[in-house]
Design a protein around this motif. Structure first.
Motif, PDB file in Angstrom:
ATOM      1  N   SER A  65      35.592  41.223  33.936  1.00  0.00           N
ATOM      2  CA  SER A  65      36.315  41.890  35.018  1.00  0.00           C
ATOM      3  C   SER A  65      35.350  42.351  36.103  1.00  0.00           C
ATOM      4  O   SER A  65      35.694  42.327  37.299  1.00  0.00           O
ATOM      5  CB  SER A  65      37.103  43.085  34.469  1.00  0.00           C
ATOM      6  N   TYR A  69      34.578  40.169  39.947  1.00  0.00           N
ATOM      7  CA  TYR A  69      34.666  40.875  41.227  1.00  0.00           C
ATOM      8  C   TYR A  69      33.384  40.688  42.039  1.00  0.00           C
ATOM      9  O   TYR A  69      33.440  40.522  43.260  1.00  0.00           O
ATOM     10  CB  TYR A  69      34.936  42.362  41.003  1.00  0.00           C
ATOM     11  N   SER A  91      37.144  32.984  46.642  1.00  0.00           N
ATOM     12  CA  SER A  91      37.311  34.415  46.411  1.00  0.00           C
ATOM     13  C   SER A  91      38.747  34.741  46.019  1.00  0.00           C
ATOM     14  O   SER A  91      38.988  35.503  45.070  1.00  0.00           O
ATOM     15  CB  SER A  91      36.912  35.188  47.674  1.00  0.00           C
ATOM     16  N   ALA A  95      40.547  36.133  42.105  1.00  0.00           N
ATOM     17  CA  ALA A  95      41.156  37.455  41.980  1.00  0.00           C
ATOM     18  C   ALA A  95      42.173  37.581  40.832  1.00  0.00           C
ATOM     19  O   ALA A  95      42.091  38.542  40.054  1.00  0.00           O
ATOM     20  CB  ALA A  95      41.789  37.860  43.309  1.00  0.00           C
ATOM     21  N   GLY A  98      40.312  37.768  37.494  1.00  0.00           N
ATOM     22  CA  GLY A  98      39.631  39.047  37.335  1.00  0.00           C
ATOM     23  C   GLY A  98      40.589  40.166  37.002  1.00  0.00           C
ATOM     24  O   GLY A  98      40.297  41.026  36.158  1.00  0.00           O
ATOM     25  N   CYS A 102      40.735  42.529  33.651  1.00  0.00           N
ATOM     26  CA  CYS A 102      40.745  43.979  33.801  1.00  0.00           C
ATOM     27  C   CYS A 102      41.880  44.589  32.974  1.00  0.00           C
ATOM     28  O   CYS A 102      41.688  45.615  32.303  1.00  0.00           O
ATOM     29  CB  CYS A 102      40.905  44.332  35.280  1.00  0.00           C
ATOM     30  N   LEU A 133      39.205  49.561  39.530  1.00  0.00           N
ATOM     31  CA  LEU A 133      38.900  48.147  39.732  1.00  0.00           C
ATOM     32  C   LEU A 133      40.168  47.305  39.682  1.00  0.00           C
ATOM     33  O   LEU A 133      40.331  46.367  40.480  1.00  0.00           O
ATOM     34  CB  LEU A 133      37.901  47.671  38.675  1.00  0.00           C
ATOM     35  N   TYR A 137      41.672  44.843  42.611  1.00  0.00           N
ATOM     36  CA  TYR A 137      42.114  43.455  42.424  1.00  0.00           C
ATOM     37  C   TYR A 137      43.535  43.271  42.972  1.00  0.00           C
ATOM     38  O   TYR A 137      43.808  42.326  43.722  1.00  0.00           O
ATOM     39  CB  TYR A 137      42.100  43.091  40.942  1.00  0.00           C
ATOM     40  N   HIS A 140      43.634  43.417  46.735  1.00  0.00           N
ATOM     41  CA  HIS A 140      43.116  42.181  47.330  1.00  0.00           C
ATOM     42  C   HIS A 140      44.172  41.082  47.284  1.00  0.00           C
ATOM     43  O   HIS A 140      44.411  40.390  48.283  1.00  0.00           O
ATOM     44  CB  HIS A 140      41.863  41.746  46.573  1.00  0.00           C
ATOM     45  N   ALA A 161      36.982  42.972  49.140  1.00  0.00           N
ATOM     46  CA  ALA A 161      36.068  42.574  48.062  1.00  0.00           C
ATOM     47  C   ALA A 161      34.702  43.221  48.238  1.00  0.00           C
ATOM     48  O   ALA A 161      34.092  43.685  47.261  1.00  0.00           O
ATOM     49  CB  ALA A 161      35.933  41.055  48.025  1.00  0.00           C
ATOM     50  N   ALA A 165      33.192  46.221  45.787  1.00  0.00           N
ATOM     51  CA  ALA A 165      32.039  45.877  44.943  1.00  0.00           C
ATOM     52  C   ALA A 165      31.182  47.096  44.625  1.00  0.00           C
ATOM     53  O   ALA A 165      30.450  47.102  43.627  1.00  0.00           O
ATOM     54  CB  ALA A 165      31.196  44.801  45.622  1.00  0.00           C
TER      55      ALA A 165
END
Length: 261
Positions: A65, A69, A91, A95, A98, A102, A133, A137, A140, A161, A165
């Motif tokens: 996870s 990212y 990218s 997502a 990820g 998570c 986080l 996600y 995003h 993103a 980070a």
């Protein structure tokens, strides 16, 4: 120069189609090996008993996870620096995977926390930053889907993103920076692992399985995004015409076989 060759959507599409199935096959093999080592070969923990085995799912998911990212942030930087559309595609393709890892990390952590802490959830520094986080996600994904203009969506997602980070090192170092219930790292690059060899091998196998799974589904998802964005390009029309022709031939063969039978 060979890497820039795959920056072209047409070249990337073909390469991704060849790499993804092999990555998926490796993910399945490594997952089977890791689950066998973790749930059947690894010894029972002296303190936690059998419940500790959730670590073989929880830790790889938590690692991935964060790493996914960071990979999103990396592709965002490349996209903003060189204005490469494929970087933004990568990218955005990363997502959902990820976010999935998570969710798995949070749920397995809750199931592990109930017998060890006596509660499914506490507002621990690591748990809270991990939950943040997940929100990053989801934010995003929502922003890039809600904006109709692809260029604006790409840049907005890239900024999310990059800003998000900052939360990744907070998650990783939270157990060192604050007094938290969450235990420290069992595997470190600076010291010997505090677990049996079979435990370590099982965890590493499942981590590699998660890596190859991420590669496979990200490439498949990226191929779909490329087709959506390049749907008016000539090479996409050629592929669609070829598929329609192949489907027509298959239907004719089935009709002939049906008549003969």
């Amino acid at each position: 120069m060979r890497l820039f060759h795959f920056a072209a959507p047409q070249n990337f599409y073909g390469m991704a189609g060849r790499v993804a199935p092999w990555s998926a096959a490796l993910a399945v093999l490594l997952a089977c090996a890791g689950l066998w080592l973790g749930f059947w070969v690894a010894p029972t923990d002296a303190q936690q008993g059998e419940v500790y085995r959730i670590i073989f799912i929880h830790v790889p998911a938590a690692w991935m996870s964060m790493l996914v990212y960071l990979a999103m942030a990396f592709w965002s930087i490349i996209g903003l620096a060189f204005n490469t559309r494929l970087s933004f595609v990568m990218s955005q393709a990363l997502a959902p995977t990820g976010a999935l890892f998570c969710v798995i990390a949070l749920w397995t952590g809750a199931l592990w926390g109930r017998p060890t802490w006596g509660a499914y959830w506490v507002w621990d520094a690591r748990l809270t930053s991990q939950l943040l986080l997940l929100f990053l996600y989801l934010g995003h994904i929502a922003l890039t889907r809600a904006i109709d203009d692809p260029r604006r969506a790409d840049r907005t997602g890239a900024l999310v993103a990059l800003v998000g980070a900052v939360n990744v090192p907070v998650i990783y170092f939270s157990v060192n920076w604050w007094n938290t219930l969450h235990q420290g790292a069992s595997v470190s690059l600076t010291r010997a692992p505090s677990m049996a060899t079979t435990m370590l091998l099982g965890m590493l196998a499942l981590t590699l399985a998660a890596w190859f799974y991420t590669i496979a589904v990200t490439l498949w998802r990226a191929r779909s995004l490329v087709l959506e964005r390049e749907r008016h390009a000539g090479w996409v029309q050629q592929k669609l015409d070829a598929r329609l022709a192949a489907a027509s031939v298959d239907r004719r063969v089935e009709d002939i076989q049906g008549v003969r039978s």
